[in-house]
Structure formats: structure tokens, C-alpha cells
Design a protein around this motif. Structure first.
Motif, mmCIF file in Angstrom:
data_model
loop_
_atom_site.group_PDB
_atom_site.id
_atom_site.type_symbol
_atom_site.label_atom_id
_atom_site.label_comp_id
_atom_site.label_asym_id
_atom_site.label_seq_id
_atom_site.Cartn_x
_atom_site.Cartn_y
_atom_site.Cartn_z
ATOM 1 N N ASP A 1 0.729 -0.832 0.229
ATOM 2 C CA ASP A 1 0.186 0.120 -0.014
ATOM 3 C C ASP A 1 0.718 1.319 -0.231
ATOM 4 O O ASP A 1 2.223 1.263 0.891
ATOM 5 C CB ASP A 1 -1.176 0.170 0.926
ATOM 6 N N CYS B 1 -7.062 10.143 -10.618
ATOM 7 C CA CYS B 1 -7.039 9.595 -10.339
ATOM 8 C C CYS B 1 -7.113 8.510 -11.608
ATOM 9 O O CYS B 1 -8.339 8.546 -11.554
ATOM 10 C CB CYS B 1 -7.560 9.149 -9.037
ATOM 11 N N THR C 1 -8.051 5.118 -12.033
ATOM 12 C CA THR C 1 -8.720 3.825 -11.568
ATOM 13 C C THR C 1 -9.556 4.628 -10.609
ATOM 14 O O THR C 1 -10.291 3.451 -10.029
ATOM 15 C CB THR C 1 -7.706 2.965 -11.386
ATOM 16 N N ALA D 1 -9.721 5.286 -7.242
ATOM 17 C CA ALA D 1 -9.197 4.849 -6.483
ATOM 18 C C ALA D 1 -8.735 5.858 -5.196
ATOM 19 O O ALA D 1 -8.747 5.132 -4.196
ATOM 20 C CB ALA D 1 -7.631 3.551 -6.607
ATOM 21 N N LEU D 2 -9.118 6.451 -5.363
ATOM 22 C CA LEU D 2 -8.749 7.757 -4.349
ATOM 23 C C LEU D 2 -10.689 8.370 -4.207
ATOM 24 O O LEU D 2 -11.776 8.658 -5.015
ATOM 25 C CB LEU D 2 -8.149 9.513 -4.272
ATOM 26 N N VAL E 1 -7.424 5.037 0.054
ATOM 27 C CA VAL E 1 -7.165 4.732 -1.516
ATOM 28 C C VAL E 1 -7.567 3.353 -1.546
ATOM 29 O O VAL E 1 -6.989 2.291 -0.306
ATOM 30 C CB VAL E 1 -5.425 4.924 -1.152
ATOM 31 N N ASN F 1 -5.853 0.606 -3.046
ATOM 32 C CA ASN F 1 -4.430 0.264 -2.741
ATOM 33 C C ASN F 1 -4.711 -0.794 -4.094
ATOM 34 O O ASN F 1 -3.688 -0.759 -4.972
ATOM 35 C CB ASN F 1 -3.320 -0.089 -1.870
ATOM 36 N N CYS G 1 -4.919 1.143 -7.665
ATOM 37 C CA CYS G 1 -4.184 1.621 -8.115
ATOM 38 C C CYS G 1 -3.631 1.400 -8.984
ATOM 39 O O CYS G 1 -2.449 0.474 -8.186
ATOM 40 C CB CYS G 1 -3.643 1.917 -6.354
ATOM 41 N N ARG H 1 -0.376 3.131 -9.471
ATOM 42 C CA ARG H 1 1.198 3.825 -9.329
ATOM 43 C C ARG H 1 1.204 4.598 -10.055
ATOM 44 O O ARG H 1 2.634 4.578 -10.811
ATOM 45 C CB ARG H 1 2.012 2.406 -9.470
ATOM 46 N N CYS I 1 -1.165 11.211 -7.403
ATOM 47 C CA CYS I 1 -2.257 12.033 -6.519
ATOM 48 C C CYS I 1 -0.156 12.230 -5.168
ATOM 49 O O CYS I 1 -0.467 13.263 -4.245
ATOM 50 C CB CYS I 1 -2.352 10.481 -5.264
#
Ligand code: HEM
Ligand code: HEM
Ligand code: SF4
Ligand code: SF4
Ligand code: SF4
Ligand code: SF4
Lengths: 429, 359
Positions: free
Chosen positions: A250, A278, A280, A282-283, A293, A295, A298, A300, A304
Motif C-alpha cells: 500500500d 486518479c 482508476t 482509487a481515491l 486509497v 490500493n 491504484c 502507481r 496523487c
């Protein structure tokens, strides 16, 4: 911009009062127009050298001639230092009759240290050596990443190389060979770094010095190393083998800093510039102004983390992703690299050995199977990713694709076998 | 005759170890940095987990540095900095110091010497450039000159941070394009097939390798005036110039027909969207030394509109993905032509196969 520099002796626009070069200047009305304006002028720089150096007097003449006629006048040739086959870019003038002093104007490609770090002492030492044997003009750095020592004669390439080679500098690549590598500042000064760019860069390039100095590959092969997916070294698109730091646990969230950030920037800013950007989704901003988040989703991307540098950072389980086959336009059009290894740890010596062996396998397979003048990405294009993977002994992985096949025209009579392999790999690891 | 000295064998030392030239605080905190801030344009402030702090001043250069410039810049770094410097991928110098108090004097010294401080965050940083007429054997234009002319005009955008996100501009002086992807790229675009110098072909050319180099198989061996030579199928030829490096008689460069094209929306970073290639927006731009005003005007216009219309953190490519290409051409008033429609391999993927249409 002040017209009158406060300290004209120490200014980008300074010109020496005395001319010690014996050859009179050529008229350069077009280049002269590049001396005005606030950005430091390379033309003024060339002129300063020409005050002391006849080669640069004629170089300026030839450059002006190019500006006037809108054509270039350099041709290649063969120049190398004893023991090496590449690393020098020979330049012979096609208009040497008009500009005889710069009839030979070769460049030496010298490999910079990983991360492009220098002390002023070392810069001065390199400059002194080049002043002795060449024009004094140095480009920091060329597009491949080399320090380019521009402008000398055939004879002096050897002298200059001998001198700087004695104090730690080696030629880079030119021609069909492993080229000079590049790595970002990374761990040395960047909190986003997820790997030791420095170590990876030196390990990979220094393992292939024979392939660099004695060009015998189908075409060029470049390594670039970026410490995180921000990819400051442009490696996905510009390297045959891109090594990019990432993490698989994470990301770290300092909720106190998140709240501070929300308090100073406002919720709207955080929602518009962090949460909704973001890729995807993811936030999510919680009701108490902390950040949630997801994770697992996410990817990567770093966005963010780039915005909230204090509150967010990469996780602890760091490693690298490896992509193969980026290149620029010639011959099939630009290509991005393709994920070959979604994640690998680089902690132990064995991990680093594995990376080195993978690079060897890839270069060997490509060298054996590529057509002449074919970059690795073009080989993948021609033979298909699956054949390439079989050649280098890496199993297919869904991280390698954006989406599965959309066309049914393919022969699949070994489906059962392939499905079985997948199951076995799943149970194995 | 004196005996020739025995040749010296090279020491194959490869990539030098950077730690020996690195600022001691960077060595000490290697891999252990916590966060960074930008106190002002051109300055980075990094804080390590150990609590150590380092300030970086970023300075634009002309990339080609002679002994005078190098020594002068080193004098400034020795007097006001701590003797350590690194270069970014875009030829900016970064001077690291361990004390915030050293930052302003450093900035003043560089500015007084005519070197701009900036290029950080949402600014237009130094244009990454290729070699051009100064030193390459195949260029259709200069590179340093284009960059100097353009950076003169974009100076204020280098020294300020007032763009939506960072802007990376690149140039390439041939269609091999050794410059990288750019938010904006200014690249050579030839518009006529190579003129073949047949006398030279017979002497210098490795014909099979030239025939093989052409991306569209437009080159055939031929006998011209009784001598082996090559011929180009001019209907097929896409004027890419790929045949010129292996075969200098394939003269692709032309004072009038070698033009510039402008491409936008390239991006290397994985932030938000995946890395993207830049896309063609304008061509037929005259290759007009010494200041290339036409290319410059198009670039400045695109930047002006990007600055007005894009949201914070949108790179040029992100911005256009959001507003759509029809709007981009509308806002920039650039003509949309048949040449913008991709017909290279895979080109059909770039067509709109939906009713997603903005009105
Ligand atoms: C796989 C088969 C073949 C390939 C890949 C091939 C390829 C080529 C290439 C690349 C050239 C240009 C060579 C140069 O520029 O010097 C060439 C020239 C030529 N080939 Fe072939 N070729 C093949 C088969 C043949 C066959 C079967 C014949 C005759 C029966 C033939 C007759 C010629 C002739 C007459 C030339 C021209 C020589 C000249 O320019 O003076 N080729 N071929
Ligand atoms: C002794 C037998 C043959 C000889 C000496 C021969 C020779 C050649 C040569 C010299 C070329 C031109 C190569 C070039 O332009 O680069 C050619 C092209 C061609 N040949 Fe043959 N060939 C033979 C048999 C065949 C057979 C049996 C077939 C088909 C069943 C065939 C199909 C073709 C085709 C389709 C092309 C044109 C390829 C293209 O333009 O893309 N050839 N042949
Ligand atoms: S690639 Fe990542 S780690 Fe490397 S300098 Fe850029 S942001 Fe930092
Ligand atoms: S790093 Fe990118 S993908 Fe991951 S949460 Fe942040 S914005 Fe989303
Ligand atoms: S872009 Fe082309 S012409 Fe320009 S320096 Fe690179 S190879 Fe040479
Ligand atoms: S310019 Fe390009 S397309 Fe035309 S003949 Fe040369 S390589 Fe082929």
C-alpha cells in the motif's frame, strides 16, 4: 533584461578584448541575430572560443553558410581510438575548401556518471583537457545521455581520450552497439525513488562494455533507469530496456498531512485535482477530510503523490517494472516499450544477478534474430510478443497487455496445454 | 625515424561512479528522502527522513558550453554554492546547497551573469534539443538556433511557474527524430522525395542496405547511365529521409522543401494517463533561420491557449483528451487537413468509432 551587465567580465554576453586567433572572422550576419535576447547565446559562446581558436573561426563560417543555404555540410567517416570500434562521431566538412580549419570536427561521446553528478573541480578538469586537445566546446548532454566533446581532429581524439581515460572517463556507444545509459537523480535526492537507479544503471551498462566499445549488434540498444513511474528519463519510449522503480504494497498516507493539505487548499481543490484525476478512481475524500486509497486498483501512476508530496508516498515493498522495446521513428514508427516483467525485487545480489542475466538473454536473443538495423521493439513487432517471450524464456502474463485479442483468426488447438501451464504457474507461485 | 610509442590500451571503466561527485548530503541520505517543496520558481527544497535539508537551484544553459562559460559557472558555484552540480535531462544545471541562506545569493549571481533560474514545476523548461547544422551529418535544420530563438521568447515562462502543468518541448532536425516526445515538438518534415546523385551512388553506396532501409519499399536498384544506381518510386515515397544516413547521395534536404511540422500532446510520464505519443497539428511551416518566427508563433499560440483553457495538472495531451481534437483546432485556429488522419500501420485505431461527439 538589463542591457548593460553589471559585471561584463563575468557575463554570458562577454567577449574578449583581444583576438589571438590568427584567422580573420567570417561575416556571420544571420548567427549574429542569435546573440540578442535574454537566453544565453550559444553563438556568443562559439565566438568567444573563436577569439582564440582558428578551428572555431571556420566552424562559425560553415555554420553561417548552413544558415544561409539551409543545408548541412558534415559527412561521417571512420575514426576510432586504439582498442575500440565506436564512441567517436567523425565529422568531415564537405565545404572544407571554404573553411579549411574545421575540415575535421569530430565529437567524442563520453559516458557521464550515473545521475549526471559533477564537482566543479571535475568539470574544470574535463574542460582543461578538452581545451588542450579540442575546441573547448562541450554539450551537457546529448540526447542519448553522453557528454559530447565537440570539435577536434582525428589525431587529437586519441590524445584526449588517453588523458581523460586515465582519470576515470570512458567512451560511450555509437553505432550498432549497447549505448550509453541514463538514470534519474532518484534516490540521491528524490523521495519518489523506489530503487537504486545508480546501481542498476552501472550494473547493466558496465556488464556490456564489450558490446558497447566494439559495435557488432544488429542496431543500437539503450538502457534507461527511472526511479518511479514519473519516468523522468523517458525510458518507456526511448529505451530498448526500461527499468522503472515501483512498489507493490500500500502507498503510505500521512492522514495528518492530508488534513493539513485539505485545510490549506480547500476541498474543491483536492477533489478536482487529486481525487477525480486518479485514472482508476482509487481515491476518495472521507467526510473527516482524510483520504481513502483503494490500493488494489491504484496503478502507481504517481499523480496523487506528485500533488501531495508531504502526505503521500510510495509503499515499502519496492522493486522495479521492466519494459522492452521503446524507440523513436525509424523505421516502423515510434513504439512504446512493453511490460516484460511487471514486478521484481532488487534487494539481494542474486536479485541484481537475475536482472543482469535477463538483459543478457534479451540482447542475445535479439542479436541472433533481428534483421540488420532492427531495434528490439521492431523485432517484437515483426515476430510477435509471444515468440519473443518464448525466445527469452519469460511466461505470458496479463500485465503485458492492455486488453486480450479481439480477432478470432488464430489457431488455438493447444489451448488445453496452455491453460494447464497457467494453472501450474499459479500453483507454483 | 623514431620508434612509434606502443599504443595505449583503454581502461574499460564504463559508467563512472556518481557517488564520488555527489553532494555529501545526497550521499548521506541516499534513498531516504521524505518530501519536497518548491519555495519559488527554480528552487527545490528536499527534506530527508533524517531531518537533513537540501536546496537546489535550477539554471538554464545553452547546452553547448565552452571553457569560459564552464569556468564562469563553476566560479559562481564555488563562491555561492558548495562545489556540487548536476545536469537534468534537459541540460539545466542543478546546484545543491545545504543552507537556505545560500539560495538567494546563488540566484542573484546566476541572474547577474545572464543565466536564468527556473524550469521547475508548471513552467516551460529548457527545450531538449538535438545537434542540427552545428554537428550532425543529416540535419534539415539547426537545433541550437531554434531553441535559442524560442527560449528567448519563452524566457518568462521558464522563470515563472504559471502553466497548468510542466511543459516539455523538444526539437528534431531530421525525421529519425532523435529528440523525444514533447508536449510540443518542432520536427523537420521533408516534403519532396530525395534527389539522387547518381554519380555518387556508383562510388559510395551500399545498395542493399539502402533498399532495406526504406519504410515503404520505394527504392529499387537500377542502372542509370550504364552504372549501377538506385531509383525511387516517387509515388510511394513518404519523404522520410531514412535512406539519407546510409546513402548520402539520396539528397533529402532541400532549402525550400524541407519544412517544419509541429506535434503536440506527447508525454513520457505515467502520471494520470499512460505515456502518449505526440500528434501532428501543423505542417508546412517554413524552415526559416535564424529565428524561425513562423514556428515560434504557432508554438506560442498553442501555449497561450493551453494556459487559458487547461486545468491545473493537465499536461497538453491530457488537456486535449478532455476537450477533444475538434475543439483544439477550433481554439488554435489551425487548419485540419487530410494529413492529420493517420494511414500508417494501426492507424485505423486512431479513428472515432463512436457517436462521442462534442457540439
Ligand atoms: C529471395 C530471393 C531474392 C532476394 C531477397 C533478392 C534481393 C535482391 C536485392 C536486395 C537486390 C539489390 C542488390 C543491390 O542493390 O546490389 C537484388 C538485385 C538483383 N537481383 Fe535479386 N533477390 C532475390 C532473388 C533473385 C533471383 C532469383 C534473381 C534472378 C533470377 C535475382 C536477380 C537479381 C538481379 C538481376 C538484380 C540486380 C543486380 C543489379 O542491380 O545489377 N534476384 N536482388
Ligand atoms: C526459378 C524460379 C523463379 C525465379 C528465378 C524467380 C525470380 C523472381 C525475381 C527475380 C523476382 C523479383 C524480385 C524483386 O523484385 O525483388 C520475383 C518476384 C516474384 N516471384 Fe518469382 N521467381 C521464380 C519462381 C516463382 C514462383 C514459382 C512463384 C509463385 C508461385 C513466384 C512468385 C513471385 C512473385 C509473386 C513475385 C513478386 C513479389 C513482389 O513483387 O512482391 N516466383 N521472382
Ligand atoms: S523518475 Fe521518479 S524517482 Fe526518478 S527523479 Fe523522476 S520523480 Fe524522482
Ligand atoms: S498513484 Fe495514481 S493510480 Fe494510484 S491512487 Fe494515486 S492517482 Fe490513483
Ligand atoms: S534529429 Fe536527426 S539530424 Fe538532428 S541530430 Fe538527431 S539524427 Fe541528426
Ligand atoms: S525518403 Fe524515405 S520513403 Fe522516400 S525513398 Fe527514402 S527511405 Fe524511402
Amino acid at each position: 533584461m538589463a542591457d548593460q551587465p553589471k559585471n561584463p567580465e563575468k557575463h554570458a554576453s562577454y567577449l574578449p578584448k583581444e583576438k589571438t586567433s590568427t584567422k580573420p572572422f567570417h561575416d556571420t550576419p544571420m548567427l549574429d541575430q542569435l546573440e540578442s535576447g535574454p537566453w544565453p547565446s550559444f553563438v556568443t559562446g562559439l565566438k568567444r572560443i573563436a577569439y582564440e581558436n582558428n578551428m572555431m573561426v571556420d566552424l562559425l563560417g560553415q555554420l553561417e553558410h548552413s544558415y544561409k543555404t539551409r543545408l548541412g555540410y558534415w559527412k561521417g567517416g571512420t575514426v576510432s581510438v586504439f582498442g575500440y570500434g565506436g564512441g567517436i562521431i567523425p565529422r568531415f566538412s564537405e565545404v572544407a575548401k571554404m573553411f579549411p580549419e574545421s575540415k575535421e570536427f569530430h565529437t567524442l561521446r563520453i559516458q557521464p556518471p550515473a545521475g549526471n553528478h559533477y564537482t566543479t573541480d571535475m568539470l574544470r578538469q574535463l574542460s582543461n583537457s578538452w581545451n588542450k586537445y579540442g575546441s573547448g566546446l562541450i554539450a551537457f548532454h546529448g540526447q542519448t545521455g553522453n557528454i559530447m566533446f565537440i570539435g577536434t581532429t582525428t589525431e587529437n581524439t586519441q590524445h584526449f581520450f588517453d588523458e581523460v581515460n586515465e582519470y576515470g572517463w570512458d567512451l560511450g556507444g555509437a553505432g550498432p552497439c549497447v549505448r550509453t545509459g541514463m538514470s534519474c537523480v532518484g534516490a540521491a535526492r528524490c523521495e519518489q525513488s523506489c530503487c537504486s537507479e545508480h546501481k542498476i544503471h552501472r550494473l547493466l551498462v558496465n556488464n556490456f562494455l564489450d558490446d558497447m566499445h566494439r559495435p557488432a549488434l544488429p542496431y543500437k540498444f539503450k538502457f534507461k533507469v527511472s526511479g518511479c513511474p514519473n519516468d523522468c528519463m523517458n525510458s518507456i519510449q526511448r529505451a530498448d530496456m526500461a527499468v522503472i522503480g515501483t512498489w507493490r504494497d500500500d502507498m503510505k498516507v500521512d492522514q495528518k498531512e492530508v488534513k493539513k493539505f485539505v485545510a490549506t487548499k480547500g476541498r474543491k481543490y483536492v477533489i478536482d485535482n487529486v481525487v477525480s484525476r486518479c485514472p482508476t478512481n482509487a481515491l476518495s475524500l472521507n467526510d473527516d477530510d482524510s483520504l481513502a486509497v483503494d490500493n488494489r486498483n491504484c496503478v502507481r501512476c504517481m499523480h496523487c503523490i506528485n500533488v501531495m508530496t508531504k502526505a503521500l508516498s510510495p509503499g515499502d515493498d519496492k522493486g522495479v517494472s521492466i519494459l522492452i522495446g521503446g524507440k523513436r521513428t525509424l523505421k516502423i514508427g515510434d513504439t512504446m516499450g512493453t511490460v516484460m516483467v511487471p514486478f521484481m525485487k532488487l534487494d539481494t545480489d542474486e536479485d541484481y544477478d537475475k536482472l543482469k542475466e535477463m538483459a543478457e538473454t534479451i540482447i542475445d536473443f535479439w542479436a541472433e534474430n533481428a534483421l540488420e538495423h532492427e531495434r528490439c521493439g521492431e523485432t517484437i513487432d515483426r515476430i510477435g510478443l509471444v515468440n519473443f517471450l518464448e525466445g527469452i524464456g519469460i511466461d505470458v502474463d496479463p500485465h503485458m497487455i492492455s486488453r486480450p485479442r479481439e480477432c478470432s483468426y488464430v489457431r488455438m488447438d493447444t489451448w488445453e496445454e496452455e491453460a494447464e501451464k497457467w494453472k501450474q504457474r499459479k500453483t507454483a507461485g | 625515424m623514431s620508434q612509434a610509442a606502443a599504443p595505449r590500451f583503454p581502461i574499460e571503466s564504463g559508467v563512472p561512479d556518481g557517488f564520488q561527485y555527489m553532494h555529501p548530503l545526497m550521499v548521506k541520505n541516499y534513498g531516504n528522502w521524505k518530501y519536497h517543496e518548491r519555495p519559488r520558481p527554480g528552487v527545490l527544497h528536499h527534506v530527508a527522513k533524517s531531518g537533513d535539508e537540501i536546496w537546489t537551484v535550477r539554471v538554464g544553459t545553452q547546452r553547448q558550453l565552452g571553457a569560459y562559460e564552464l569556468n564562469m559557472l563553476c566560479d559562481i558555484i564555488d563562491t555561492y554554492g558548495e562545489g556540487y552540480v548536476r545536469f537534468t535531462i534537459r541540460s539545466n544545471m542543478e546546484i545543491m546547497v545545504s543552507d537556505a541562506k545560500k539560495v538567494e545569493p546563488l540566484i542573484k549571481a546566476f541572474t547577474d551573469a545572464g543565466y536564468p533560474v527556473g524550469g521547475t514545476g508548471p513552467s516551460v523548461t529548457m527545450i531538449s534539443h538535438t545537434q542540427g547544422w552545428l554537428h550532425c551529418d543529416i540535419p534539415g535544420t539547426d537545433a541550437s538556433g531554434v531553441v535559442k530563438a524560442m527560449m528567448d521568447d519563452l524566457y518568462e515562462e521558464f522563470t515563472n511557474e504559471r502553466m497548468p502543468n510542466r511543459v516539455h518541448i523538444t526539437t528534431s532536425c531530421c525525421q529519425i527524430n532523435c529528440g523525444g516526445q514533447g508536449d510540443i515538438a518542432i520536427n523537420v518534415q521533408h516534403t519532396k522525395p530525395p534527389k539522387i546523385n547518381h554519380d555518387l551512388v556508383a562510388n559510395v553506396c551500399e545498395r542493399p542496405s539502402v533498399v532495406a532501409r526504406c519504410p515503404v519499399a520505394a527504392i529499387r536498384p537500377a542502372i542509370v547511365n550504364g552504372k549501377p544506381s538506385l531509383e525511387v518510386d516517387e509515388k510511394k515515397c513518404i519523404c522520410c529521409g531514412a535512406c539519407f544516413p546510409p546513402c548520402p547521395p539520396m539528397q533529402i534536404n532541400d532549402p525550400d522543401h524541407t519544412k517544419l511540422a509541429i506535434w503536440v500532446g506527447g508525454k513520457h510520464s505515467n502520471a494520470r494517463s499512460k505515456p502518449m505519443f505526440h500528434k501532428l497539428v501543423a505542417a508546412g511551416v517554413p524552415n526559416n533561420p535564424p529565428r524561425w518566427p513562423e514556428a515560434n508563433a504557432i508554438v506560442k499560440n498553442i501555449l497561450r491557449i493551453y494556459k487559458q483553457d487547461a486545468k491545473d495538472w493537465e499536461r497538453v495531451g491530457d488537456w486535449i483528451e478532455r476537450i477533444g481534437w475538434p475543439r483544439f483546432f477550433e481554439l488554435t485556429e489551425l487548419p485540419f487537413t487530410k494529413f492529420h488522419v493517420d494511414n500508417w500501420r494501426g492507424g485505423r485505431n486512431s479513428l472515432n468509432a463512436s457517436t462521442h461527439i462534442r457540439f
